[in-house]
Design a protein around this motif. Structure first.
Motif, mmCIF file in Angstrom:
data_model
loop_
_atom_site.group_PDB
_atom_site.id
_atom_site.type_symbol
_atom_site.label_atom_id
_atom_site.label_comp_id
_atom_site.label_asym_id
_atom_site.label_seq_id
_atom_site.Cartn_x
_atom_site.Cartn_y
_atom_site.Cartn_z
ATOM 1 N N LEU A 172 9.330 38.635 22.635
ATOM 2 C CA LEU A 172 9.726 37.702 21.582
ATOM 3 C C LEU A 172 8.556 36.858 21.089
ATOM 4 N N ASP A 173 7.635 36.516 21.992
ATOM 5 C CA ASP A 173 6.514 35.649 21.616
ATOM 6 C C ASP A 173 5.283 36.422 21.162
ATOM 7 N N THR A 174 4.928 37.474 21.882
ATOM 8 C CA THR A 174 3.659 38.164 21.611
ATOM 9 C C THR A 174 3.808 39.423 20.758
ATOM 10 N N GLY A 175 5.007 39.992 20.690
ATOM 11 C CA GLY A 175 5.198 41.244 19.955
ATOM 12 C C GLY A 175 4.815 42.478 20.756
ATOM 13 N N GLU A 176 4.365 42.282 22.022
ATOM 14 C CA GLU A 176 4.018 43.435 22.863
ATOM 15 C C GLU A 176 5.235 44.337 23.019
ATOM 16 N N ARG A 177 5.020 45.631 22.815
ATOM 17 C CA ARG A 177 6.119 46.586 22.906
ATOM 18 C C ARG A 177 6.284 47.075 24.329
ATOM 19 N N TYR A 178 7.499 46.911 24.833
ATOM 20 C CA TYR A 178 7.821 47.362 26.183
ATOM 21 C C TYR A 178 8.497 48.734 26.172
ATOM 22 N N VAL A 179 9.347 48.952 25.166
ATOM 23 C CA VAL A 179 10.125 50.185 25.091
ATOM 24 C C VAL A 179 10.166 50.649 23.648
ATOM 25 N N THR A 180 10.007 51.951 23.447
ATOM 26 C CA THR A 180 10.190 52.585 22.141
ATOM 27 C C THR A 180 10.964 53.866 22.397
ATOM 28 N N GLU A 181 12.225 53.884 21.997
ATOM 29 C CA GLU A 181 13.098 55.034 22.250
ATOM 30 C C GLU A 181 13.556 55.642 20.930
ATOM 31 N N PRO A 182 13.477 56.969 20.798
ATOM 32 C CA PRO A 182 13.977 57.603 19.573
ATOM 33 C C PRO A 182 15.487 57.437 19.447
ATOM 34 N N VAL A 183 15.919 57.126 18.233
ATOM 35 C CA VAL A 183 17.342 56.996 17.919
ATOM 36 C C VAL A 183 17.582 57.577 16.532
ATOM 37 N N GLU A 184 18.833 57.701 16.193
ATOM 38 C CA GLU A 184 19.203 58.117 14.834
ATOM 39 C C GLU A 184 20.494 57.417 14.479
ATOM 40 N N THR A 185 20.848 57.430 13.209
ATOM 41 C CA THR A 185 22.105 56.820 12.805
ATOM 42 C C THR A 185 23.222 57.469 13.603
ATOM 43 N N GLY A 186 24.053 56.639 14.214
ATOM 44 C CA GLY A 186 25.141 57.125 15.068
ATOM 45 C C GLY A 186 24.822 57.038 16.550
ATOM 46 N N SER A 187 23.534 56.849 16.901
ATOM 47 C CA SER A 187 23.186 56.686 18.319
ATOM 48 C C SER A 187 23.896 55.460 18.883
ATOM 49 N N THR A 188 24.177 55.502 20.182
ATOM 50 C CA THR A 188 24.838 54.399 20.861
ATOM 51 C C THR A 188 23.832 53.639 21.724
ATOM 52 N N VAL A 189 23.901 52.323 21.650
ATOM 53 C CA VAL A 189 23.066 51.454 22.470
ATOM 54 C C VAL A 189 24.007 50.504 23.203
ATOM 55 N N GLU A 190 23.865 50.451 24.526
ATOM 56 C CA GLU A 190 24.687 49.551 25.324
ATOM 57 C C GLU A 190 23.799 48.545 26.041
ATOM 58 N N LEU A 191 24.249 47.312 26.086
ATOM 59 C CA LEU A 191 23.576 46.269 26.846
ATOM 60 C C LEU A 191 24.536 45.865 27.962
ATOM 61 N N ARG A 192 24.160 46.194 29.206
ATOM 62 C CA ARG A 192 25.003 45.882 30.363
ATOM 63 C C ARG A 192 24.334 44.796 31.190
ATOM 64 N N TYR A 193 25.154 43.845 31.641
ATOM 65 C CA TYR A 193 24.622 42.745 32.430
ATOM 66 C C TYR A 193 25.748 42.052 33.193
ATOM 67 N N MET A 194 25.373 41.179 34.109
ATOM 68 C CA MET A 194 26.312 40.361 34.859
ATOM 69 C C MET A 194 26.388 39.005 34.172
ATOM 70 N N HIS A 195 27.602 38.571 33.817
ATOM 71 C CA HIS A 195 27.775 37.276 33.150
ATOM 72 C C HIS A 195 27.254 36.164 34.055
ATOM 73 N N SER A 196 26.446 35.271 33.492
ATOM 74 C CA SER A 196 25.749 34.265 34.299
ATOM 75 C C SER A 196 26.680 33.259 34.970
ATOM 76 N N VAL A 197 27.805 32.955 34.360
ATOM 77 C CA VAL A 197 28.727 31.972 34.931
ATOM 78 C C VAL A 197 29.838 32.659 35.713
ATOM 79 N N GLU A 198 30.443 33.648 35.092
ATOM 80 C CA GLU A 198 31.591 34.325 35.696
ATOM 81 C C GLU A 198 31.212 35.305 36.808
#
Length: 159
Positions: free
Chosen positions: A33-59
């Motif tokens: 977010l601050d430096t713009g350094e790229r950590y991941v570059t993954e090929p995608v196309e329209t219709g590709s699915t992206v999921e963000l999974r995590y543990m809720h910080s409070v619950e």
């Protein structure tokens, strides 16, 4: 003869320049977010699915946000969570599927050009691009990131 060589050289440079701008597809980019350094570059196309999974910080329960690639946007199409907590939809119709609340709206929840995430060691953020699993915490060393889709050109591929 020199004039012919010069004309051919100019044409080759022009063709190379034009070819460099040709799109070779899309990629999902995870960058600092601050430096713009790229950590991941993954090929995608329209219709590709992206999921963000995590543990809720409070619950302390699992959350899965599902997005669909639509051009250069991320369209939030579904949320799965096991308890109501801050940041989770509380005034929408959900379906209970084996103890998991599923919000599967008829219309997209959000359409984003950029998704900002603070990968956390406790939350254990994981990104799933189609079937490719990415440990966001390990890849980013828990740094704040921006996730977005962009078109790649031949220049991008060679650089």
């Amino acid at each position: 003869m020199v004039a012919l060589v010069a004309v051919v050289a100019v044409l080759l440079v022009a063709l190379a320049g034009g070819a460099a701008g040709i799109s070779t597809g899309q990629v999902l980019v995870v960058e600092d977010l601050d430096t713009g350094e790229r950590y991941v570059t993954e090929p995608v196309e329209t219709g590709s699915t992206v999921e963000l999974r995590y543990m809720h910080s409070v619950e302390k329960t699992p959350v899965n946000d599902v997005y669909r690639i639509d051009g250069e946007t991320l369209v939030n199409t579904r949320m799965e969570f096991e308890s109501y907590g801050w940041g989770l939809p509380s005034r929408v119709n959900v379906t209970n599927v084996n103890g998991t609340f599923v919000y599967d709206p008829p219309e997209p929840i959000m359409i984003l050009e950029t998704l900002s995430v603070s990968p956390g060691r406790v939350a254990n953020h994981t990104l799933i691009v189609d079937d490719r699993r990415i440990d966001l915490v390990a890849q980013t060393n828990a740094s704040d990131v921006r996730i977005h889709v962009e078109r790649r050109t031949l220049t991008d591929v060679f650089l």
